[in-house]
Motif scaffolding. Structure first.
Motif, PDB file in Angstrom:
ATOM      1  N   ALA A 117       0.852  -1.193   0.000  1.00  0.00           N
ATOM      2  CA  ALA A 117       0.000   0.000   0.000  1.00  0.00           C
ATOM      3  C   ALA A 117       0.881   1.234   0.000  1.00  0.00           C
ATOM      4  CB  ALA A 117      -0.904   0.001   1.218  1.00  0.00           C
ATOM      5  N   LYS A 118       2.009   1.151   0.747  1.00  0.00           N
ATOM      6  CA  LYS A 118       2.925   2.293   0.745  1.00  0.00           C
ATOM      7  C   LYS A 118       3.439   2.546  -0.660  1.00  0.00           C
ATOM      8  CE  LYS A 118       4.830   2.749   5.375  1.00  0.00           C
ATOM      9  NZ  LYS A 118       5.319   1.583   6.090  1.00  0.00           N
ATOM     10  N   ALA A 119       3.875   1.458  -1.308  1.00  0.00           N
ATOM     11  CA  ALA A 119       4.380   1.615  -2.671  1.00  0.00           C
ATOM     12  C   ALA A 119       3.267   2.133  -3.571  1.00  0.00           C
ATOM     13  CB  ALA A 119       4.901   0.280  -3.188  1.00  0.00           C
ATOM     14  N   GLY A 120       2.046   1.599  -3.359  1.00  0.00           N
ATOM     15  CA  GLY A 120       0.904   2.023  -4.164  1.00  0.00           C
ATOM     16  C   GLY A 120       0.621   3.495  -3.948  1.00  0.00           C
ATOM     17  N   ALA A 121       0.786   3.939  -2.681  1.00  0.00           N
ATOM     18  CA  ALA A 121       0.535   5.355  -2.393  1.00  0.00           C
ATOM     19  C   ALA A 121       1.552   6.203  -3.130  1.00  0.00           C
ATOM     20  CB  ALA A 121       0.641   5.597  -0.886  1.00  0.00           C
ATOM     21  N   VAL A 122       2.802   5.726  -3.155  1.00  0.00           N
ATOM     22  CA  VAL A 122       3.827   6.463  -3.905  1.00  0.00           C
ATOM     23  C   VAL A 122       3.408   6.537  -5.366  1.00  0.00           C
ATOM     24  CG1 VAL A 122       6.187   6.376  -4.759  1.00  0.00           C
ATOM     25  CG2 VAL A 122       5.715   5.830  -2.387  1.00  0.00           C
ATOM     26  N   ALA A 123       3.029   5.376  -5.906  1.00  0.00           N
ATOM     27  CA  ALA A 123       2.654   5.336  -7.324  1.00  0.00           C
ATOM     28  C   ALA A 123       1.487   6.282  -7.580  1.00  0.00           C
ATOM     29  CB  ALA A 123       2.280   3.912  -7.717  1.00  0.00           C
ATOM     30  N   ASP A 124       0.508   6.238  -6.690  1.00  0.00           N
ATOM     31  CA  ASP A 124      -0.681   7.056  -6.910  1.00  0.00           C
ATOM     32  C   ASP A 124      -0.306   8.537  -6.848  1.00  0.00           C
ATOM     33  OD1 ASP A 124      -3.486   6.943  -7.401  1.00  0.00           O
ATOM     34  OD2 ASP A 124      -3.764   7.895  -5.466  1.00  0.00           O
ATOM     35  N   GLU A 125       0.517   8.875  -5.860  1.00  0.00           N
ATOM     36  CA  GLU A 125       0.909  10.272  -5.700  1.00  0.00           C
ATOM     37  C   GLU A 125       1.661  10.752  -6.939  1.00  0.00           C
ATOM     38  OE1 GLU A 125       2.860  12.840  -2.147  1.00  0.00           O
ATOM     39  OE2 GLU A 125       3.974  11.048  -2.693  1.00  0.00           O
ATOM     40  N   VAL A 126       2.569   9.905  -7.405  1.00  0.00           N
ATOM     41  CA  VAL A 126       3.391  10.297  -8.548  1.00  0.00           C
ATOM     42  C   VAL A 126       2.533  10.413  -9.807  1.00  0.00           C
ATOM     43  CG1 VAL A 126       5.232   9.524 -10.060  1.00  0.00           C
ATOM     44  CG2 VAL A 126       5.468   9.289  -7.603  1.00  0.00           C
ATOM     45  N   LEU A 127       1.651   9.424 -10.001  1.00  0.00           N
ATOM     46  CA  LEU A 127       0.853   9.447 -11.227  1.00  0.00           C
ATOM     47  C   LEU A 127      -0.158  10.582 -11.207  1.00  0.00           C
ATOM     48  CD1 LEU A 127       0.380   5.604 -11.594  1.00  0.00           C
ATOM     49  CD2 LEU A 127       1.778   7.059 -13.033  1.00  0.00           C
ATOM     50  N   SER A 128      -0.668  10.924  -9.995  1.00  0.00           N
ATOM     51  CA  SER A 128      -1.647  12.011  -9.944  1.00  0.00           C
ATOM     52  C   SER A 128      -0.972  13.326 -10.258  1.00  0.00           C
ATOM     53  CB  SER A 128      -2.282  12.137  -8.559  1.00  0.00           C
ATOM     54  OG  SER A 128      -2.639  10.893  -8.086  1.00  0.00           O
ATOM     55  N   GLU A 181      11.584  11.505 -12.744  1.00  0.00           N
ATOM     56  CA  GLU A 181      11.144  10.124 -13.016  1.00  0.00           C
ATOM     57  C   GLU A 181      12.029   9.070 -12.346  1.00  0.00           C
ATOM     58  OE1 GLU A 181       9.604  12.622 -16.413  1.00  0.00           O
ATOM     59  OE2 GLU A 181      11.594  12.343 -15.574  1.00  0.00           O
ATOM     60  N   LYS A 182      13.356   9.202 -12.553  1.00  0.00           N
ATOM     61  CA  LYS A 182      14.257   8.172 -12.012  1.00  0.00           C
ATOM     62  C   LYS A 182      14.136   8.108 -10.496  1.00  0.00           C
ATOM     63  CE  LYS A 182      17.308   7.391 -15.763  1.00  0.00           C
ATOM     64  NZ  LYS A 182      16.594   8.226 -16.701  1.00  0.00           N
ATOM     65  N   LYS A 183      14.089   9.298  -9.889  1.00  0.00           N
ATOM     66  CA  LYS A 183      14.002   9.385  -8.439  1.00  0.00           C
ATOM     67  C   LYS A 183      12.756   8.663  -7.938  1.00  0.00           C
ATOM     68  CE  LYS A 183      14.530  13.199  -5.123  1.00  0.00           C
ATOM     69  NZ  LYS A 183      14.789  14.645  -5.143  1.00  0.00           N
ATOM     70  N   GLU A 184      11.641   8.865  -8.646  1.00  0.00           N
ATOM     71  CA  GLU A 184      10.381   8.262  -8.206  1.00  0.00           C
ATOM     72  C   GLU A 184      10.419   6.747  -8.356  1.00  0.00           C
ATOM     73  OE1 GLU A 184       8.589   9.766  -6.501  1.00  0.00           O
ATOM     74  OE2 GLU A 184       8.682  11.867  -7.065  1.00  0.00           O
ATOM     75  N   VAL A 185      11.030   6.270  -9.440  1.00  0.00           N
ATOM     76  CA  VAL A 185      11.087   4.823  -9.640  1.00  0.00           C
ATOM     77  C   VAL A 185      11.848   4.193  -8.467  1.00  0.00           C
ATOM     78  CG1 VAL A 185      11.978   2.978 -11.077  1.00  0.00           C
ATOM     79  CG2 VAL A 185      10.890   4.945 -12.128  1.00  0.00           C
ATOM     80  N   ASP A 186      12.930   4.861  -8.042  1.00  0.00           N
ATOM     81  CA  ASP A 186      13.693   4.301  -6.919  1.00  0.00           C
ATOM     82  C   ASP A 186      12.883   4.332  -5.630  1.00  0.00           C
ATOM     83  OD1 ASP A 186      15.742   3.891  -8.630  1.00  0.00           O
ATOM     84  OD2 ASP A 186      16.797   5.756  -8.152  1.00  0.00           O
ATOM     85  N   ARG A 187      12.136   5.430  -5.445  1.00  0.00           N
ATOM     86  CA  ARG A 187      11.333   5.544  -4.222  1.00  0.00           C
ATOM     87  C   ARG A 187      10.291   4.426  -4.200  1.00  0.00           C
ATOM     88  NH1 ARG A 187       7.361   9.946  -1.913  1.00  0.00           N
ATOM     89  NH2 ARG A 187       6.712  10.359  -4.031  1.00  0.00           N
TER      90      ARG A 187
END
Length: 1361
Positions: free
Chosen positions: A304-315, A326-332
């Motif tokens: 869910a944490k990873a999903g929250a990151v994904a959701d935050e980034v995609l939103s 982009e690269k930074k977010e993929v690592d996060r």
């Protein structure tokens, strides 16, 4: 015990699958060892959403008729009888075993040459009795074997057993039971399914008709997508809880009871011993469920944490792209996946451990039961060997069926949960019941409408006051125009007249009667309404007009069409009035739709005509035609018209100006112009735009530019907003609010397919439906495995473990038959030794099984989790690499993408990992069994192999049955679903026309064929079930009969008969089970294909590529040359229409203009979020499409109206400004000082480490804005874009922020977009935009001297938007 769908099943009776515990059968096999990985996840996800269950199980049947009740009772009776068949078969089985053993003992006895069979008893042969006369003194010298012969023989019978005859008798028993099972199975299933189908049919009808009666406010609060899901999925869940599951549950429960009865009646001692061991298994299962649930929870939390990151980034993808994160977010993202992976692997290990533990306990149980049982048989002779088997299997079958009954309970719970909401809706009384007969009908209607101090807000947004003490009188026979900015409450007032809503305070009256006292259908029949975006239904033109009033003649229709200026174009169509208008009227142009809608309103011959922006979506020519039609029909009717175009309002009798939910001015056109109020502002802005537009149109005519004309979508008012309240359309950045305010599209003909996006399209866009997925070819397995390559050692080890586990079934058959053989041994000492040996063997098999299960579980969990993580990472990276236009597509909304990352990646596991384990397991199982059987008796093996396909089929059937025939149901329901979907999407139009009843009737008619199909299916389904159940009985019957023949004629040892039969039958069911994993496998291939589709997509604007130019001394010289642009998702709206403007390095350019004129769009072209359709954007003289994307973006800093902050500390948010290097704290502080932020941060307790909350929610707007400015400054950009950077602030913070911005602008090229003119007066160039091009530009003084649009804006101080 937690409700993981783990449950105990002991080893099954002969001829059934042998699987000590299994995930409930609906389980997709992607999970480890058919255990609940995905299930648990869903469960955790579901539990949060599932409503409290407030419906008792028996309340599900509240709509049953007497006939249904009878059928259900009969079905249950059959199920009870069917349930008792298996224990019955055990009795037969016990007798059969005894028969075989007696026969074998007789053979053993007679194989001694000194014995013979006389008069059916075994005797010593005469010549060997001489020893009797010996002297006792000699006895000591004789060996034991001689002594044996001296003892007198027990009275053993012989020669009576005709084994073949006996076996024939047993075969008949088996066949008899088998056939009755077939019949009972068929009856129990078909009756229950039929009864359920009838009740569900009723529930569907009641639910839909109740939903259609609900007031409009209810629809605002309930999304249409949700209602559609409820109509399909939730009602199907109720169906599942009422149909076959009940019958199967009753049957299994009966088997459970009967099994224990057999055990206790036949041998209570052994039964108690076996039961004593079962808590161990229960504890194992319980602990396992507990651990699995806990670990799944952990894994979900981590994910869910990873999903929250994904959701935050995609939103906030635009921000990420603008700052090159982009690269930074993929690592996060990957960091968070790491934990999920760790928990997943632990879960695999623990599951492997407990699976192994259960098998170990089960084999130990076997050893114990046979050891203790054999003492009872041999030493105390309480039992015959047959009784031993009856008891043992009785208890096992009972335990197993109890386990199998548990998934039914899950279905019941799901059904009750689904029923809660549905029954509550059925029982809910609508506040405004449109089908009620109550209320007055006036004899004469004059048509005076008056609002008395009306206060109103939409139920979906109670905090926003829409109408505030509104008082307006509309006289009969007059035309009253409502004007005012968007969101002032004009449309809402009209909806109150239609009584879609009731006001919270005050009242609306018609001829002095409060409309709440009038009959709704009658009231609505007086009103004709033409909306801005008319909704047509997917039938012919004539039918659409006929919707206006039931039972109108064709002449009336033609008459109405003529009045609406629609007759001519209709007659030009090939099928004239029978032309289909397409879904939502999609085949018609805007003007044509509009005129059909007017005809539909006119055919009602209404007293009151409501025109809500009726001509706004049209181009000038069609507008003139439609306007003329409207002027014709307004005569003598009370007309209320909402419009933004002056031409349509000028000649109204009264004009009422609205602002903030109040009527602030009323009067004629010229009176209001003198007042210089709301109306005046609208007029000035508009006439300016019109002038410029006409100029432009003339130019275009000169240039003879062949342009496909585009249409404009106009005005997104509060009314649309209320429709969309529940739907967050696109990311909330202002970049997407591109709906133009008022629109006067360019004159010119409309192509046939040019039409504005209708409301239901809005819905379709906003609620991503699965159906829109483009079909994908399943991916080749080879490619999936390629991604799993690095894990090959794990997969190899896991496969070895799986292979050994597969061999356990046949080994069990071997040991089991060996035990039977020992009972026929005559010599007690040898017998004891043999039995002990076999029991030790059982223990060894258990221990080996324990380790191999553990290895299999761990190895495949590891390889599967690593694969999932790898795919998620790669997928996320691919998503961030797409161009921004891709994210605008509603199929790629942040929600949809995060789900895709979560589910697709884990479904792909279904094609590798544990799936391979299952396949290897089944194959070794069958291989070993067949080889072993051929070795012991090839003839019998061949006979049984003939039955194997049927057994496998029945295994497959069972798996299929449990997933149900849901797929077919879905397709059958689609037609009805379309009707309900169309009705719910256009509920306002239907309510306005009073057509609810006819839609309910259509829906019920459409339900007919799926209902018939369901009844037919009930029979097929019953037959399949019966067949699957009886096939094992028949196989056993045939095999034992043939076995008897072989034993007698060919001297085959009877234990081999048992060995062959049990080995093949168990492996056959295993084969069936393996075949049931295919759906999961297919799903995995499709998920993988979707993934690869994403990976293979080449974005037109690529972030990850090194292609494109870079140069050293970047100046920041910008030029837009004749740019034209439409958003890819809305190709019908021309946003930029030939934009020409340039900025020199270090200059500041300000854009002003109303919303939707393309200001923000031009900024996005500069960032290369999009490329222009036509024309060029030059940067330092280079075409922007040729410049390297990351390089270009690294030179641009942006501060937008609603800055997007990430959920981390203030320092991290500022550092986000430059993702190419490590940024020191000193730099952060100096940037913060420049942005006037430093002092405020130092006042916080945690200073720069303060977390800003998700989307910066912990901070005020001014603070967020300043962080965003610091973030832009730290980038040290050459170009600074300020998109309404101060518009959201109060005066105080605005001053601070403005000062910060002025500082930041020094020495940079700057583009400012602003609504407040004060902020841009000192810009070098001010460009006034309207409808996608610049109407005037120059510095402030020059524009003031021009006395054009800009001058008017400044002098009247009117807001631009």
């Amino acid at each position: 015990m937690p409700t993981g769908s783990v449950r105990l099943q002991s080893i099954k009776k002969l001829g059934q699958e042998n699987h000590s515990y299994e995930g409930s059968d609906e389980e997709p096999a992607g999970s480890y060892m058919s255990m609940t990985n995905s299930k648990e996840k869903d469960k955790v996800r579901r539990d949060s959403e599932q409503p409290a269950i407030r419906v008792g199980f028996f309340q599900l049947f509240r709509f049953a008729t007497c006939k249904d009740l009878l059928m259900m009772a009969a079905g249950s009776l059959c199920a009870v009888l069917h349930g008792s068949a298996q224990p019955l078969m055990l009795l037969v089985f016990g007798l059969l075993t005894d028969t075989f053993i007696d026969y074998d003992m007789e053979l053993n006895e007679l194989s001694d040459e000194r014995k013979e069979c006389v008069n059916n008893t075994i005797r010593w042969k005469r010549n060997s009795t001489g020893a009797r006369d010996l002297d006792p003194s000699v006895l000591g010298l004789l060996d034991n074997s001689t002594l044996e012969t001296l003892a007198p023989l027990g009275n053993r019978s012989c020669g009576l057993l005709d084994i073949e005859h006996e076996m024939t008798l047993f075969a008949f028993y088996y066949v008899g039971i088998g056939l009755s099972v077939f019949l009972l199975g068929y009856l129990q299933i078909s009756m229950w399914v039929t009864a359920a189908a009838r009740q569900v049919q009723l529930v569907r009808k009641m639910y839909f008709s109740k939903v259609m009666r609900m007031e409009i406010g209810w629809f605002d609060c309930t999304s249409v997508g949700e209602l559609n899901t409820r109509m399909s999925d939730d009602i199907n869940k109720i169906n599942d809880a009422m149909a076959d599951q009940v019958a199967i549950f009753v049957q299994r429960f009966t088997t459970f009871v009967c099994g224990f009865c057999v055990g206790f009646v036949k041998g209570w001692k052994l039964t108690l011993v076996i039961i004593a061991a079962s808590p161990l298994i229960g504890v194992g299962a319980g602990l396992m469920a507990l651990f699995v649930a806990k670990l799944t929870g952990m894994e979900l939390q981590a994910y869910a944490k990873a999903g929250a990151v994904a959701d935050e980034v995609l939103s906030s993808i635009r921000t990420v792209a603008a700052f090159g994160g982009e690269k930074k977010e993929v690592d996060r993202y990957d960091k968070n996946l790491n934990w999920a992976q760790r928990w997943g692997i632990r879960k695999g290990l623990i599951m492997g451990f407990f699976t192994g533990y259960m098998w170990l306990i089960i084999f130990l149980c076997y050893a114990l039961a046979f050891w203790y049982g054999s003492t009872l048989v041999i030493d105390t002779e309480e039992y015959t060997p047959g009784t031993l088997l009856q008891v043992f299997f009785g208890v096992l079958v009972a335990a197993m069926n109890l386990g199998q009954a548990s998934p039914c309970l899950e279905a019941f719970a799901a059904g009750r949960g689904a029923a809660t909401i549905i029954f509550e809706t059925i029982d809910r009384e609508p506040e405004i019941d449109c089908l009620s007969e109550a209320g007055y009908k006036l004899d004469r209607v004059k048509g005076d409408i008056e609002f008395h101090n009306v206060t109103f807000y939409y139920p979906s947004r109670p905090e926003v006051k829409i109408l505030d003490q509104l008082s307006v009188a509309v006289k009969s026979g007059e035309t009253t125009a409502f004007v005012g900015p968007s969101g002032a409450g004009k449309s809402s007032a009209i909806q109150l007249i239609q009584r879609f809503y009731d006001p919270k305070e005050g009242m609306v009256t018609l001829d002095g009667h409060d409309i709440r006292g009038l009959n709704i259908q009658w009231l609505r029949s007086l009103i004709g309404i033409v909306e801005q975006e008319p909704v047509l239904f997917a039938t012919t033109i004539a039918e659409n007009i006929r919707y206006g009033r039931p039972g109108v003649s064709m002449d009336d229709i033609i008459m109405a069409a003529k009045e609406a200026n629609a007759y001519n174009f209709i007659m030009d169509l090939p099928q004239k009035f029978n032309t289909l208008v397409g879904e939502g009227g999609g085949q018609m142009s805007g003007g044509q739709k509009q005129r059909i809608a007017i005809a539909r309103a006119l055919v009602r011959n209404p007293r009151i005509l409501l025109l809500d922006m009726a001509t706004s979506a049209l181009d000038n020519e069609s507008e003139a035609i439609v306007q003329e039609a409207l002027d014709k029909v307004r005569m003598g009717r009370t007309t209320i018209s909402i419009a933004h175009r002056l031409s349509t309002i000028k000649n109204a009798d009264v004009i009422v100006g609205f602002e903030h939910g109040r009527a602030v001015e009323r009067g004629k056109h010229h009176e209001l112009l003198e007042r210089k109020g709301v109306y005046f502002t609208l007029v000035t802005l508009q006439s300016q735009g019109d002038k410029a537009l006409n100029e432009k149109a003339r130019q275009m005519a000169d240039d003879k530019e062949e342009e496909p004309e585009r249409l404009n979508l106009s005005r997104a008012g509060s009314y649309r907003a209320s429709l969309r309240a529940s739907i967050r359309q696109r990311s909330r950045s202002q970049l997407s609010n591109l709906v133009p305010e008022s629109s006067v599209p360019i004159a010119g003909d409309l192509g046939p397919r040019v039409f504005s996006v209708s409301q239901d399209d809005n819905y379709k866009k906003a609620t991503p439906e699965e159906e829109d997925e483009e079909p994908v070819e399943p991916a080749p397995v080879a490619r999936i495995l390629k991604y799993n390559l690095p894990e090959w050692p794990y997969m190899l080890v896991g496969s070895v473990g799986a292979a050994i586990n597969g061999g356990v079934n046949p080994v069990y058959a071997l040991l089991f038959s060996q035990i039977l053989a020992t009972f026929a041994i005559v010599d007690p000492v040898t017998q004891r030794k043999e039995i002990d040996g076999i029991c030790v063997f059982f223990v060894m098999v258990g221990v080996v099984s324990f380790f191999t299960q553990m290895i299999q579980g761990y190895a495949f969990a590891k390889s599967g989790e690593l694969l999932t993580r790898r795919l998620r990472r790669i997928g996320f990276q691919a998503m961030l690499g797409q161009e921004i236009g891709w994210f605008d597509d509603h199929r790629n909304s942040p929600g949809a993408l995060t789900t895709r990352l979560a589910t697709d990646a884990s479904q792909v596991q279904g094609a590798t990992g544990s799936q391979i384990g299952m396949i290897v397991n089944s194959l070794t199982n069958i291989g070993v069994a067949v080889i072993m059987s051929f070795y012991f008796s090839w003839k019998l093996t061949l006979l049984i192999l003939c039955f194997l396909p049927f057994i496998a089929l029945s295994g497959g059937f069972q798996a299929k049955m449990l997933t149900g025939f849901a797929k077919q149901d879905k397709q059958a329901m689609e037609a009805a679903g379309q009707v309900s979907g169309e009705a719910l999407n256009n509920i306002r139009t239907i309510a306005g026309l009073g057509k609810e009843r006819s839609f309910v009737d259509t829906y019920e008619a459409h339900l007919d064929s799926p209902y018939r199909a369901a009844l037919k299916k009930a029979n097929v389904y019953g037959a399949c079930y019966g067949f699957a159940q009886c096939v094992v009985f028949l196989t056993n019957g045939a095999s034992f009969r043939f076995g008897g023949y072989l034993v007698e004629q060919e001297g085959l040892h009877f234990s081999l008969v048992f060995r062959v039969i049990s080995a093949i039958v168990t492996s056959g069911t295993a084969l069936g089970r393996a075949s049931s994993y295919t759906p999961d496998y297919a799903k995995a291939k499709i998920s993988a294909a979707r993934f690869f589709q994403l990976l293979d997509r080449v974005p037109p604007i690529s972030v990850y590529s090194d292609k494109g130019q870079k140069w050293d001394n970047f100046q920041g010289n910008i030029e837009f040359i004749d740019c034209k642009f439409t958003y890819p998702t809305r190709p019908d709206i021309q946003v930029l229409n030939g934009l020409n403007v340039s900025v020199k390095p270090g200059q500041t350019l300000a854009f002003v203009g109303s919303s939707g004129c393309g200001k923000s769009t031009s900024v996005q072209l500069l960032e290369r979020f999009y490329d222009p359709d036509h024309g060029r954007v030059l940067i330092d003289g280079q075409d922007s499409t040729r410049v390297n994307v990351p390089y270009l973006r690294s030179k641009i800093g942006i501060v937008s109206q609603e800055p997007v902050l990430f959920d981390c500390s203030i320092a991290d948010n500022i550092k986000y400004g430059d993702n190419c290097r490590e940024i020191s704290m000193n730099e952060v502080i100096s940037a913060a000082k420049k942005a006037q932020l430093h002092d405020f941060v130092m006042a916080l307790p945690e200073k720069y480490d303060t977390n800003v909350g998700s989307q910066g929610s912990q901070l005020s707007r001014g603070q967020k804005q300043r962080i965003a400015i610091a973030r832009a400054i730290i980038r040290d950009p050459k170009i600074l874009l300020l998109d309404e950077a101060t518009s959201a602030l109060d005066t105080e913070s605005e001053k601070t922020v403005q000062a910060a911005l002025d500082k930041a602008r020094e020495g940079r090229t700057c583009i400012v977009i602003a609504h407040r003119l004060s902020t841009i007066q000192n810009s070098d160039i001010i460009a006034v935009m309207s409808r996608g091009f610049v109407i005037e530009k120059g510095p402030h003084d020059q524009l003031m001297a021009l006395k054009g649009a800009y001058y008017k804006l400044v002098t009247t101080g009117a807001p631009i938007s």
